[in-house]
Structures are given as structure tokens and as C-alpha cells.
Write a protein that holds these residues in place. Structure first.
Motif, short mmCIF file in Angstrom:
data_model
loop_
_atom_site.label_atom_id
_atom_site.label_comp_id
_atom_site.label_asym_id
_atom_site.label_seq_id
_atom_site.Cartn_x
_atom_site.Cartn_y
_atom_site.Cartn_z
N GLY A 65 0.73 -1.43 0.09
CA GLY A 65 0.30 0.25 -0.33
C GLY A 65 0.73 1.53 -0.34
O GLY A 65 1.94 1.22 0.60
N ILE A 66 0.01 1.78 -0.77
CA ILE A 66 0.83 3.77 -0.77
C ILE A 66 -0.15 5.11 -0.05
O ILE A 66 -0.71 4.59 0.02
CB ILE A 66 1.28 3.75 -1.53
N HIS A 97 -4.46 10.84 -0.31
CA HIS A 97 -5.27 9.31 -1.04
C HIS A 97 -4.40 8.02 -0.27
O HIS A 97 -3.23 8.30 -0.43
CB HIS A 97 -5.09 9.68 -2.46
N TRP A 98 -5.22 6.88 -0.08
CA TRP A 98 -4.70 5.79 0.55
C TRP A 98 -4.70 4.81 -0.70
O TRP A 98 -5.88 4.46 -1.38
CB TRP A 98 -5.14 5.13 0.83
N ILE A 99 -3.86 4.23 -1.56
CA ILE A 99 -3.78 3.00 -1.93
C ILE A 99 -2.96 1.99 -1.89
O ILE A 99 -2.11 1.72 -1.30
CB ILE A 99 -2.42 3.77 -3.36
N SER A 100 -4.48 0.98 -1.79
CA SER A 100 -3.75 -0.36 -0.99
C SER A 100 -5.13 -2.01 -1.71
O SER A 100 -6.11 -1.05 -1.30
CB SER A 100 -4.25 -0.41 0.00
N SER A 101 -4.91 -2.77 -2.21
CA SER A 101 -5.47 -3.66 -2.69
C SER A 101 -5.12 -5.05 -1.81
O SER A 101 -6.16 -5.49 -1.87
CB SER A 101 -5.21 -4.24 -3.88
N GLY A 109 -12.53 -0.67 2.67
CA GLY A 109 -13.36 0.62 2.14
C GLY A 109 -12.98 1.92 2.19
O GLY A 109 -13.49 3.10 2.19
N LEU A 110 -12.16 2.15 2.31
CA LEU A 110 -10.67 3.52 2.59
C LEU A 110 -9.92 3.98 1.63
O LEU A 110 -10.28 4.34 0.75
CB LEU A 110 -10.37 3.73 4.36
N ALA A 111 -9.42 2.71 1.76
CA ALA A 111 -8.42 2.46 0.46
C ALA A 111 -8.60 2.14 -0.62
O ALA A 111 -10.07 1.38 -0.40
CB ALA A 111 -7.19 1.30 1.04
N VAL A 112 -8.26 2.70 -1.30
CA VAL A 112 -8.99 2.90 -2.68
C VAL A 112 -7.89 1.41 -3.39
O VAL A 112 -6.69 1.58 -3.10
CB VAL A 112 -8.48 3.37 -4.10
N PRO A 113 -8.38 0.58 -4.32
CA PRO A 113 -7.53 -0.91 -4.37
C PRO A 113 -6.57 -0.38 -5.70
O PRO A 113 -7.77 0.18 -7.05
CB PRO A 113 -8.79 -1.85 -5.27
N TYR A 114 -5.11 -0.59 -6.44
CA TYR A 114 -4.91 -0.42 -7.73
C TYR A 114 -5.65 -1.13 -8.93
O TYR A 114 -6.62 -1.63 -8.83
CB TYR A 114 -3.49 -1.29 -7.45
N GLY A 115 -5.69 -0.11 -9.35
CA GLY A 115 -6.01 -0.49 -11.33
C GLY A 115 -5.52 -1.97 -12.02
O GLY A 115 -4.33 -2.73 -11.35
#
Length: 277
Positions: A65-66, A97-101, A109-115
Motif C-alpha cells: 500500500g502507498i 489518498h491511500w492506495i492499497s489492494s 472500504g477506505l483504501a482505493v485498490p490498484y487498477g
């Protein structure tokens, strides 16, 4: 005839490839140690009033996560910090923003998953200040860094420098110029005050101004001779009025002989007539 359609298709293909491969104007791109790329638009001439920056990433490790945020750059080997919005796990401020799969359970539900391919796309709100730090003086960057689960991991650090527009120049204040008095030969010349009109206060209408009486020249022999600078320069004028005694005396001298001559001539004519038979 077939050559023309082929030429048109070739030009169209080149144009499309250039459009797809080019970087948007005022965009900046950074590369990470694992080959990941981070692109931000715009990154130069950003408004000092604040602006929204679009950030895209590709090639990130989806198992890590980043955070994506606007941060102070502390150089290679050091985490970009502090960042606007801090560790905003909800992304509600728009500053990070928190990006994590694969986030912890509380992050679902808080972190946005990678594409696909470790990609993402977010927007950030940036301004010239991060806390008390002035980003027009200190180098600040749009950055990605490992999230709070891997704070010591520097493999996700990617930076894109951001510069802000120059400050507006202050409007000069103009002071009205004061006209200097005209000079002749180095000496200042001032305009004398206008003379008071006839009938004004201090000068009776039809009378003689007081100044004329004060500056009258004394007649010679009165015991008040003129000063050295005035001697010989002022003419003495004697006026004889017809109503004076002197004028009457001259009138008698001229009229009496004429009358006597007329009377004498009349008497002679009478004598001559009487003596003529």
C-alpha cells in the motif's frame, strides 16, 4: 490511386501515436527504484491561491500500500514529509489518498485498490504552504510513499517537483508632483499678490490710495532731500490751476489791454464822424 489512401492512413497513425505517447502540457513525471512511474498535471506555474492536481501512477507493486500526497522533499533515501493532509486514510481532505489492494481489515472500504498493472488515478489539492513550510522557497513534491504499514520501506518513493506562479508585483503608488517656482538666473521668482480692485476695503472709491500719499516726493528745499539713490532721478512738476490767484492775475493782464484798445478805437471813430461835415 492506392498510394493516396495509404499516405492518409500513415499520417493518421503517426498523429494518433504522438497524441497517445506525449505528456500533457505542464505535466511532470517521476520514476521509482522499481520502474514505477508517477505523473502529475500541472506541476509548474501552479496558482498561489491553490489548485487541483491530477495524479496517475503505473507499475506499482500491488502487494504494498502507498500514500499519494503533496509533501516536502527531504532528498533521496528519506521519506517525503511532512505532507499536506497527513496520513489521511479516508481521503476526505483531498490532500492525500491511500492506495492499497490488500489493506488491514480496518482499511477495507477506505483504501482505493490498484487498477490493472499497479495503476491508479487520483486528484490532490495543493497550496503554497504545508503547515508552516513555504513551498515557494522549500522544494515540495507530489509524492508516493509506503503507507503506515511499511514506514521504513523506501521502494515506493517517487517524486514529481511542483513550482508555483510568481507573486504579483505590487502596484506602484504615485504621488502628485508639486510644481516648483520658476527661477531666473538661479533666483526664485514668486508671483506678487493681485492688487485690490477699486472700491475694495482699504481703498475708498474715488479717493487717493494711501500708498500714493506715503510715496509722494517732497519738494526741493523743504528740508527732506531725497536719498542718494533718488537724487536727480525724480522730476519736480509744478501745476497751475485756473482757479488759483495766479491764474486770475494773468487773465486780467491779457483782457484789460484788449478792452482798452477796443474802447480807444470806438472813441476815435466817433470823433472822426463828428469832424466830418
Amino acid at each position: 490511386m492506392r498510394a493516396l489512401p495509404r499516405a492518409i492512413l500513415t499520417v493518421a497513425a503517426i498523429t494518433v501515436s504522438i497524441g497517445l505517447g506525449s505528456t500533457p502540457a505542464h505535466a511532470g513525471t517521476g520514476r521509482g527504484p522499481a520502474g514505477q512511474t508517477l505523473t502529475a498535471t500541472p506541476t509548474s506555474g501552479v496558482s498561489r491561491a491553490g489548485a487541483t492536481v491530477t495524479v496517475t501512477g503505473n507499475g506499482y507493486d500491488v502487494t504494498k500500500g502507498i500514500y499519494v500526497a503533496f509533501c516536502v522533499d527531504n532528498g533521496a533515501g528519506a521519506a517525503p514529509s511532512p505532507c499536506g493532509g497527513g496520513a489521511d486514510t479516508t481521503g476526505s481532505t483531498g490532500a492525500s489518498h491511500w492506495i492499497s489492494s490488500d489493506p488491514p481489515s480496518y482499511g477495507e472500504g477506505l483504501a482505493v485498490p490498484y487498477g490493472p498493472g499497479g495503476s491508479f488515478r487520483v486528484t490532490l489539492t495543493v497550496s503554497p504552504r504545508i503547515g508552516t513550510i513555504d513551498c515557494t522557497v522549500t522544494r515540495c513534491v507530489v509524492a508516493s510513499r509506503a503507507d503506515h504499514t511499511r514506514t521504513a520501506d523506501r521502494s515506493q518513493d517517487v517524486r514529481v517537483p511542483v513550482s508555483f506562479a510568481a507573486a504579483a508585483a505590487p502596484v506602484p503608488t504615485r504621488t502628485p508632483a508639486t510644481a516648483a517656482p520658476a527661477t531666473t538666473g538661479g533666483a526664485a521668482r514668486t508671483t506678487p499678490p493681485a492688487a485690490a480692485p477699486t472700491g475694495a476695503a482699504g481703498t475708498p472709491t474715488g479717493g487717493t490710495p494711501a500708498s500714493a500719499t506715503a510715496t509722494a516726493v517732497a519738494p526741493a528745499g523743504t528740508g527732506d532731500p531725497a536719498g542718494p539713490a533718488d537724487a536727480g532721478d525724480q522730476a519736480q512738476v509744478t501745476r497751475v490751476s485756473a482757479a488759483s490767484d495766479t491764474g486770475r492775475w494773468w487773465l486780467a493782464v491779457l483782457v484789460v489791454p484788449v478792452l482798452g484798445a477796443v474802447l480807444l478805437a470806438g472813441l476815435r471813430r466817433r470823433r472822426h464822424r463828428r469832424s466830418t461835415p
